[in-house]
Design an enzyme around this catalytic site. Structure first.
Site, PDB file in Angstrom:
ATOM      1  N   LYS A   1       0.854  -1.196   0.000  1.00 16.96           N
ATOM      2  CA  LYS A   1       0.000   0.000   0.000  1.00 16.96           C
ATOM      3  C   LYS A   1       0.882   1.235   0.000  1.00 16.96           C
ATOM      4  CE  LYS A   1      -3.936   2.168   0.365  1.00 16.96           C
ATOM      5  NZ  LYS A   1      -3.563   2.963  -0.823  1.00 16.96           N
TER       6      LYS A   1
ATOM      7  N   LYS B   1       4.668   2.448   8.614  1.00 17.65           N
ATOM      8  CA  LYS B   1       3.508   3.294   8.945  1.00 17.65           C
ATOM      9  C   LYS B   1       2.231   2.462   9.073  1.00 17.65           C
ATOM     10  CE  LYS B   1       3.616   6.990   6.512  1.00 17.65           C
ATOM     11  NZ  LYS B   1       3.504   7.960   5.401  1.00 17.65           N
TER      12      LYS B   1
ATOM     13  N   LYS C   1       5.405   1.991  -2.906  1.00 20.19           N
ATOM     14  CA  LYS C   1       5.400   3.387  -3.375  1.00 20.19           C
ATOM     15  C   LYS C   1       5.800   3.375  -4.848  1.00 20.19           C
ATOM     16  CE  LYS C   1       4.788   7.482  -1.389  1.00 20.19           C
ATOM     17  NZ  LYS C   1       4.037   7.810  -0.170  1.00 20.19           N
TER      18      LYS C   1
ATOM     19  N   THR D   1      -4.942  13.237   5.928  1.00 19.18           N
ATOM     20  CA  THR D   1      -3.543  13.274   6.383  1.00 19.18           C
ATOM     21  C   THR D   1      -3.284  14.523   7.218  1.00 19.18           C
ATOM     22  OG1 THR D   1      -2.983  12.159   4.324  1.00 19.18           O
ATOM     23  CG2 THR D   1      -1.153  13.009   5.619  1.00 19.18           C
TER      24      THR D   1
ATOM     25  N   ASN E   1      -1.747  19.402  -0.104  1.00 21.37           N
ATOM     26  CA  ASN E   1      -2.808  18.645   0.568  1.00 21.37           C
ATOM     27  C   ASN E   1      -2.562  18.557   2.077  1.00 21.37           C
ATOM     28  OD1 ASN E   1      -3.577  15.838   1.735  1.00 21.37           O
ATOM     29  ND2 ASN E   1      -5.074  16.182   0.133  1.00 21.37           N
TER      30      ASN E   1
ATOM     31  N   SER F   1      -7.398   5.821   3.719  1.00 18.95           N
ATOM     32  CA  SER F   1      -7.317   4.998   2.501  1.00 18.95           C
ATOM     33  C   SER F   1      -7.818   3.590   2.809  1.00 18.95           C
ATOM     34  CB  SER F   1      -5.870   4.915   1.991  1.00 18.95           C
ATOM     35  OG  SER F   1      -5.594   5.984   1.125  1.00 18.95           O
TER      36      SER F   1
END
Ligand code: NAD
Length: 417
Positions: free
Chosen positions: A67, A91, A103, A192, A223, A351
């Site tokens: 993820k 994380k 990623k 976030t 963001n 998410s």
């Protein structure tokens, strides 16, 4: 520079593994990504085909599907993506999510392309990694330079390919961070930044600090930075300085977050904003303030920047904004640091909520999402804060400790020691 970032995360894993007797083999596994995918694909730009190079690093999936976001930025390379993928594994583990870490990205400046070109790039990138991703395999999301609209295009392209290859439709859960009409979750956009602010609130509670009228500065008003600022403003705090890739502004009386957001919506950056005095990066970070929120890129707070810091708390909205030496200096100067893999974990948390909603095709209210975000962030903060007290360590070491221990337990259950 990006090699330094990747070395930094590996050295932190190594350090905590040695300190806490984490199994050597497991520590070694976590210092190398499982899979590195590099794709080359053509896209027609101005009537000519141009080759693009895309990356996807699948770091570790012992806890669940890979993820992590997709970054479109000129500095993207395999080392940067590997570091970011490793942080994602750690994380997700802090939030006890059934996910591993991944990623990806492309080394481009997204502002160089018009909307049609960008859509073609996103669709071509999706086709190039189609076989390696999926809702139970690897689930990308937005990061620096990518947006919910880009996730929509990618979801649509993935869906088309799934229908033509396997006659399977409704593959919404393969990407998160989508717009609502593509199956996105309410609250994902602000997740976030809001999570970052919740960490500040919890830190203040532990320290018996009243946040009203306290000041903060934000580097990176995208963001994460803008939503963190909005939430912190709602606590009665005042943003006295802000910066983005075009420069930094200071105003002792504070900025209105809403007004800045409206300006950026129209002008795409802070450049030309009517209020505030222009300052350079060094002076921005040297401002007398309570909380500093780096929310741009890695390694922005170097040793020399850290030596001049005058804040009481750094909350890492960005991934890896402090160098290892800067981190040590903050510790010596008694500046608290809430580390990235905790502070910005609200994004992957929501998410996960989006993925759950997509899998069930059942959608939650905004109130439910935000309540759960608050609850999970608060619990995670408490858990890490208590470990840091028990281990007599800083919060970064406590995060790595918790995360590595959880991953080790899962490996052990699978018979890997
Ligand atoms: P974004 O693209 O929305 O915003 C990035 C901001 O940083 C912009 O304001 C940009 O102008 C600024 N910036 C870029 N280069 C800069 C520079 N050299 N100096 C100063 N400012 C600069 O990106 P974002 O999604 O807000 O991500 C920011 C950070 O947060 C990244 O480290 C990202 O990995 C991390 N993060 C993002 C999410 C998410 O959900 N978006 C989740 C977790 C972590």
């Amino acid at each position: 520079m990006s090699l330094k970032v990747f070395n930094m995360v590996k050295s932190q894993i190594n350090k905590i593994s040695k300190q806490h007797n984490i199994n050597k083999n497991i520590s070694a596994i976590l210092q190398s990504p499982n899979t590195i995918i590099q794709t080359n694909f053509p896209v027609k730009i101005n009537n000519e085909y141009k080759m693009f190079q895309g990356y996807r690093v699948q770091h570790n999936n012992i806890c669940g599907p890979y993820k992590g976001g997709l970054r479109f930025n000129e500095n993207v390379d395999i080392n940067e993506v590997s570091a970011l993928a490793t942080w994602m594994t750690l994380k997700c583990s802090i939030q006890d999510l059934p996910y591993g870490g991944g990623k990806g990205g492309i080394a481009i400046n997204p502002y160089d392309y018009n909307k049609d070109e960008m859509e073609n790039i996103c669709r071509a990138f999706t086709r190039s990694m189609y076989k390696q991703i999926g809702s139970n395999v690897d689930i990308p999301a937005p990061d620096v330079g990518t947006t919910s609209e880009m996730m929509n295009w990618m979801t649509d392209e993935y869906d088309k390919l799934s229908v033509s290859s396997f006659n399977i439709s409704n593959q919404k859960a393969t990407f998160t961070g989508k717009s609502l009409e593509y199956g996105g979750s309410k609250g994902r956009e602000e997740a976030t930044g809001t999570g970052v602010a919740i960490c500040v609130k919890e830190w203040a509670k532990k320290k018996n600090i009243d946040l009203k009228d306290k000041t903060f500065i934000v580097q990176g008003f995208g963001n994460v930075g803008s939503f963190a600022a909005k939430k912190m403003e709602s606590y009665g705090m005042k943003m006295i300085a802000v910066g983005d890739h075009t420069g930094y502004l200071y105003n002792k009386d504070g900025f209105s977050v809403n007004d800045l957001n409206n300006y950026i919506k129209e002008h795409k950056s802070l450049e030309g904003y009517h209020l505030g005095e222009r300052v350079n990066k060094q002076n921005f970070f040297a401002l007398e303030t309570d909380v500093c929120v780096p929310a741009a890129l890695e390694m922005e707070i170097t040793e020399s920047v850290a030596e001049n810091l005058k804040c009481k708390l750094i909350v890492e909205g960005a991934n890896g904004p402090l160098t290892e030496n800067a981190d040590k200096i903050c510790f010596e100067k008694n500046i608290d640091v809430i580390p990235d893999i905790l502070a910005n974990s609200g994004g992957v948390l929501v998410s996960y909520f989006e993925w759950l909603q997509n899998k069930q095709d059942y959608y939650w209210t905004l109130e439910k999402v935000l309540n759960k975000l608050d609850l999970n962030m608060t619990d995670a903060f408490d858990k890490i804060y208590n470990i840091s007290l028990k281990n007599n360590s800083n919060m970064r070491d406590a995060c790595y400790y918790y995360s590595l221990k959880r991953i080790e337990t899962i490996y052990n259950k699978r018979g890997i020691h």
